[in-house]
Motif scaffolding. Sequence first.
Motif, PDB file in Angstrom:
ATOM      1  N   GLN A  31     -11.033 -33.527  -6.309  1.00  9.51           N
ATOM      2  CA  GLN A  31      -9.835 -34.041  -6.971  1.00  9.51           C
ATOM      3  C   GLN A  31      -9.025 -34.961  -6.072  1.00  9.51           C
ATOM      4  O   GLN A  31      -8.237 -35.771  -6.572  1.00  9.51           O
ATOM      5  CB  GLN A  31      -8.950 -32.866  -7.410  1.00  9.51           C
ATOM      6  N   GLN A  32      -9.228 -34.882  -4.787  1.00 11.32           N
ATOM      7  CA  GLN A  32      -8.526 -35.791  -3.880  1.00 11.32           C
ATOM      8  C   GLN A  32      -8.915 -37.236  -4.136  1.00 11.32           C
ATOM      9  O   GLN A  32      -8.207 -38.158  -3.712  1.00 11.32           O
ATOM     10  CB  GLN A  32      -8.832 -35.424  -2.417  1.00 11.32           C
ATOM     11  N   ASP A  33     -10.027 -37.438  -4.818  1.00  7.11           N
ATOM     12  CA  ASP A  33     -10.475 -38.796  -5.129  1.00  7.11           C
ATOM     13  C   ASP A  33      -9.843 -39.333  -6.411  1.00  7.11           C
ATOM     14  O   ASP A  33     -10.212 -40.418  -6.866  1.00  7.11           O
ATOM     15  CB  ASP A  33     -11.996 -38.828  -5.251  1.00  7.11           C
ATOM     16  N   MET A  34      -8.935 -38.581  -6.995  1.00  4.54           N
ATOM     17  CA  MET A  34      -8.223 -39.025  -8.191  1.00  4.54           C
ATOM     18  C   MET A  34      -6.845 -39.550  -7.796  1.00  4.54           C
ATOM     19  O   MET A  34      -6.105 -38.893  -7.070  1.00  4.54           O
ATOM     20  CB  MET A  34      -8.078 -37.865  -9.184  1.00  4.54           C
ATOM     21  N   ILE A  35      -6.500 -40.733  -8.289  1.00  7.88           N
ATOM     22  CA  ILE A  35      -5.204 -41.342  -7.994  1.00  7.88           C
ATOM     23  C   ILE A  35      -4.418 -41.457  -9.294  1.00  7.88           C
ATOM     24  O   ILE A  35      -4.902 -42.024 -10.283  1.00  7.88           O
ATOM     25  CB  ILE A  35      -5.364 -42.736  -7.357  1.00  7.88           C
TER      26      ILE A  35
ATOM     27  N   LEU B 146     -11.528 -29.958 -17.595  1.00  6.77           N
ATOM     28  CA  LEU B 146     -10.194 -29.354 -17.631  1.00  6.77           C
ATOM     29  C   LEU B 146     -10.207 -27.963 -18.254  1.00  6.77           C
ATOM     30  O   LEU B 146      -9.164 -27.441 -18.643  1.00  6.77           O
ATOM     31  CB  LEU B 146      -9.231 -30.273 -18.400  1.00  6.77           C
ATOM     32  N   GLY B 147     -11.387 -27.346 -18.309  1.00  6.52           N
ATOM     33  CA  GLY B 147     -11.483 -26.023 -18.918  1.00  6.52           C
ATOM     34  C   GLY B 147     -10.677 -24.954 -18.214  1.00  6.52           C
ATOM     35  O   GLY B 147     -10.359 -23.927 -18.814  1.00  6.52           O
TER      36      GLY B 147
ATOM     37  N   LEU C 105      -3.212 -33.680 -15.720  1.00 14.24           N
ATOM     38  CA  LEU C 105      -3.812 -34.056 -14.440  1.00 14.24           C
ATOM     39  C   LEU C 105      -2.783 -33.991 -13.313  1.00 14.24           C
ATOM     40  O   LEU C 105      -3.126 -33.663 -12.172  1.00 14.24           O
ATOM     41  CB  LEU C 105      -4.425 -35.447 -14.534  1.00 14.24           C
ATOM     42  N   GLN C 106      -1.523 -34.293 -13.628  1.00 16.26           N
ATOM     43  CA  GLN C 106      -0.460 -34.105 -12.636  1.00 16.26           C
ATOM     44  C   GLN C 106      -0.361 -32.643 -12.220  1.00 16.26           C
ATOM     45  O   GLN C 106      -0.237 -32.323 -11.031  1.00 16.26           O
ATOM     46  CB  GLN C 106       0.890 -34.562 -13.214  1.00 16.26           C
ATOM     47  N   ARG C 107      -0.410 -31.762 -13.207  1.00 16.82           N
ATOM     48  CA  ARG C 107      -0.329 -30.325 -12.922  1.00 16.82           C
ATOM     49  C   ARG C 107      -1.563 -29.862 -12.140  1.00 16.82           C
ATOM     50  O   ARG C 107      -1.449 -29.071 -11.195  1.00 16.82           O
ATOM     51  CB  ARG C 107      -0.187 -29.552 -14.233  1.00 16.82           C
TER      52      ARG C 107
END
Length: 265
Positions: free
Chosen positions: A101-105, A122-123, A57-59
Motif C-alpha cells: 500500500q505504500q505504493d499508493m499515492i 478492499l474486502g 482508501l484514505q482510511r
Amino acid sequence: MQHAIEWVHVAISKAYQVIEEIQFLMSFHDKSSALNQLNATAHLNAVQTHPWVYAILQRAQKIHDYSNGLFDCSIAPILVDYGFLPAHHAHENRVFLRASQQDMILLPDHKILFKQPLCLDLGGIAKGFAVDLAIHCLRQQGITNAVINAGGDLRVMGNIEEPIYIRNPVQPQQVQYLGRLSEGAMATSGSYFATKNHHHQQVSHLIHPLTQQSMITEKSFTVIAPQAWLADALTKVLVLSQNTHHECFKRFGAQGLITEKFESE
C-alpha cells in the motif's frame, strides 16, 4: 401509524441502496467496478475515482501506516492465486514484486496513482464502511435507533443495547454470549469459514502482508470500535499481531479480544 411505517421502510430502502452502491464501486469480483478500474490503470496514470472509494482508501492508508504494514489491501494477488478472488484479465501477467500500500499515492480531487502495478482488495474494510454509510443514511432520514448486522460486522446506533455473541472458532455453529453493545461497532474474523486446499496445502484468506504467508488459526479475533470500518480493519491487525494491546487499538479507541475454543453449555 401507517405513515410512520412507510417512512421507516423508505429509510431502510435508502440504506440498502447505499450498501448496494458500495458493492458496485468496491467489489473485486466485478471486473467493471471502480476498484478494478484503479487496479487496471492507476499505475499508468492518476485515476479520478468516486469520493467513497477515495475515502475508504484514505482510511485504509491510515490503518496501514499505524499498523506498520500489518493491514495491507495489496495482498489481492495472493488471494487470486489461492482461488479466493477471480483472476481478471487486468491482473494477468502482472508483476507485483514487493508491492504494498505504500505504493499508493492519494492525490487531490479524488485522484489515485500507483507507483508500480498494484492489485487492491478492499474486502478487509469495505463491509464495515458500507455499514457505517448505511447508519449515516438512516440518521439522515430521522432514524434514531438502529442495528445493522452484516455477517461479522455489527453497528449499533442510538439508545439501545444489542446482545452480542461470538462463535466457537473450532465449532462455529456454537456461540457464546459476550455482552451488550451500544453506540459502537464490532467485527470478528477467523479462518474457520474460509479455508481451502491449494497445491496440497491448507490455506486461508488471512494473509500476512510482510511474509505473504497464509494463516490457519483455531482462534477468532474480535474488535469493538466506534465505527464499523475501523472494527473491520483492525481485526486484521489483531489476527496478524496476536496482540490485544497493539498501539492501533489505543490510538483509535478500540478494544481487541482473542477467543480460543470454549466448551458448549
